[in-house]
Design a protein around this motif. Structure first.
Motif, PDB file in Angstrom:
ATOM      1  N   VAL A  33       0.841  -1.195   0.000  1.00 34.60           N
ATOM      2  CA  VAL A  33       0.000   0.000   0.000  1.00 34.60           C
ATOM      3  C   VAL A  33       0.878   1.249   0.000  1.00 34.60           C
ATOM      4  CG1 VAL A  33      -1.772   1.284   1.263  1.00 34.60           C
ATOM      5  CG2 VAL A  33      -1.836  -1.215   1.209  1.00 34.60           C
ATOM      6  N   PHE A  34       1.922   1.218   0.823  1.00 37.31           N
ATOM      7  CA  PHE A  34       2.832   2.361   0.927  1.00 37.31           C
ATOM      8  C   PHE A  34       3.493   2.668  -0.419  1.00 37.31           C
ATOM      9  CE2 PHE A  34       6.991   4.242   1.840  1.00 37.31           C
ATOM     10  CZ  PHE A  34       6.630   5.295   2.662  1.00 37.31           C
ATOM     11  N   LEU A  35       3.805   1.616  -1.194  1.00 35.57           N
ATOM     12  CA  LEU A  35       4.469   1.801  -2.477  1.00 35.57           C
ATOM     13  C   LEU A  35       3.497   2.213  -3.580  1.00 35.57           C
ATOM     14  CD1 LEU A  35       6.919  -1.251  -2.395  1.00 35.57           C
ATOM     15  CD2 LEU A  35       7.489   1.162  -2.112  1.00 35.57           C
ATOM     16  N   LEU A  36       2.232   1.839  -3.440  1.00 34.94           N
ATOM     17  CA  LEU A  36       1.239   2.189  -4.459  1.00 34.94           C
ATOM     18  C   LEU A  36       0.843   3.655  -4.393  1.00 34.94           C
ATOM     19  CD1 LEU A  36      -1.184  -0.891  -4.459  1.00 34.94           C
ATOM     20  CD2 LEU A  36       0.360  -0.177  -6.298  1.00 34.94           C
ATOM     21  N   VAL A  37       0.849   4.219  -3.200  1.00 27.96           N
ATOM     22  CA  VAL A  37       0.394   5.600  -3.020  1.00 27.96           C
ATOM     23  C   VAL A  37       1.199   6.597  -3.854  1.00 27.96           C
ATOM     24  CG1 VAL A  37       0.162   7.480  -1.357  1.00 27.96           C
ATOM     25  CG2 VAL A  37      -0.688   5.208  -0.796  1.00 27.96           C
ATOM     26  N   PRO A  38       2.557   6.531  -3.874  1.00 30.12           N
ATOM     27  CA  PRO A  38       3.293   7.487  -4.706  1.00 30.12           C
ATOM     28  C   PRO A  38       2.994   7.361  -6.193  1.00 30.12           C
ATOM     29  CG  PRO A  38       4.745   6.488  -3.082  1.00 30.12           C
ATOM     30  CD  PRO A  38       3.457   5.723  -3.040  1.00 30.12           C
ATOM     31  N   ILE A  39       2.507   6.195  -6.613  1.00 32.27           N
ATOM     32  CA  ILE A  39       2.191   5.994  -8.030  1.00 32.27           C
ATOM     33  C   ILE A  39       0.871   6.664  -8.398  1.00 32.27           C
ATOM     34  CG2 ILE A  39       1.698   4.256  -9.799  1.00 32.27           C
ATOM     35  CD1 ILE A  39       3.506   2.343  -8.255  1.00 32.27           C
TER      36      ILE A  39
END
Length: 212
Positions: free
Chosen positions: A132-138
């Motif tokens: 989830v943490f990595l998807l947010v910047p995308i």
């Protein structure tokens, strides 16, 4: 639980990347150069760093729920102040405290996972939260651009305040995962001493440099 922990992990990243498309409009509205607006991003990073150092000892001493509620409440209030900022100085200060509050959700979310799980189960849980943490910047910049298509930049922070309020409700439904008998009684000086000891560890310094 995984969704709530993922929501907690998303606070700082969303507050940063959701805001990026608004830089030109914020600069024009406040009458400053776009390079000056980048200082608000620096303020946010400093707030994240300070908050991470402070919120760790606080949650180990006072439990998980109360520091999380205070931190997310600070995030909501600071987001509202950001939306109403009349100048760059106020926006920078509000962004700093927004990041301090948002960092509480990240630190405490991982602490909750550590309280509830161990071994491979904890690794799987943290892996799911990290996704989830990595998807947010995308997706964050695209969502911010969508808001700008229908509203002013002020509404970006309004949406963040709503997001924080939802997170506050979600975390209030979590149980307290750190019993009173397991909490430490360290004061500020003891916490600083612990940080100094950790900083002397060679493996820690190597890992920290990799992240940096």
């Amino acid at each position: 639980l995984i969704w709530i922990l993922g929501l907690m992990a998303a606070f700082p990243a969303l507050a940063t990347d959701f805001y990026l498309p608004a830089f030109p409009k914020v600069a024009a509205d406040l009458g400053v150069n776009i390079t000056d607006i980048q200082l608000t991003l620096s303020a946010s990073f400093y707030g994240m760093a300070v908050g991470s150092l402070v919120n760790g000892p606080l949650t180990d001493r006072y439990g998980r729920k109360r520091p999380a509620a205070i931190g997310i409440s600070l995030f909501v209030i600071a987001s509202i102040v950001c939306a109403l900022s009349p100048n760059l100085t106020v926006l920078m200060i509000a962004r700093f405290f927004q990041a301090v509050g948002g960092s509480a959700s990240v630190v405490i979310g991982r602490a909750i996972a550590r309280d509830l799980y161990s071994g491979q189960e904890m690794a799987r849980t943290l892996s799911s939260v990290s996704t989830v943490f990595l998807l947010v910047p995308i997706i964050g910049p695209s969502l911010g651009a969508l808001v700008l298509n229908v509203a002013t930049w002020h509404w970006i922070f309004g949406v963040l305040a709503v997001f924080g309020f939802i997170g506050l409700i979600a975390t209030s439904r979590l149980p307290e995962t750190l019993p009173v008998e397991l909490r430490n009684k360290n004061n500020v000086l003891q916490a600083l001493s612990n940080y100094r000891q950790v900083s002397k560890d060679r493996e820690f310094r190597f890992a920290a440099m990799q992240v940096a």
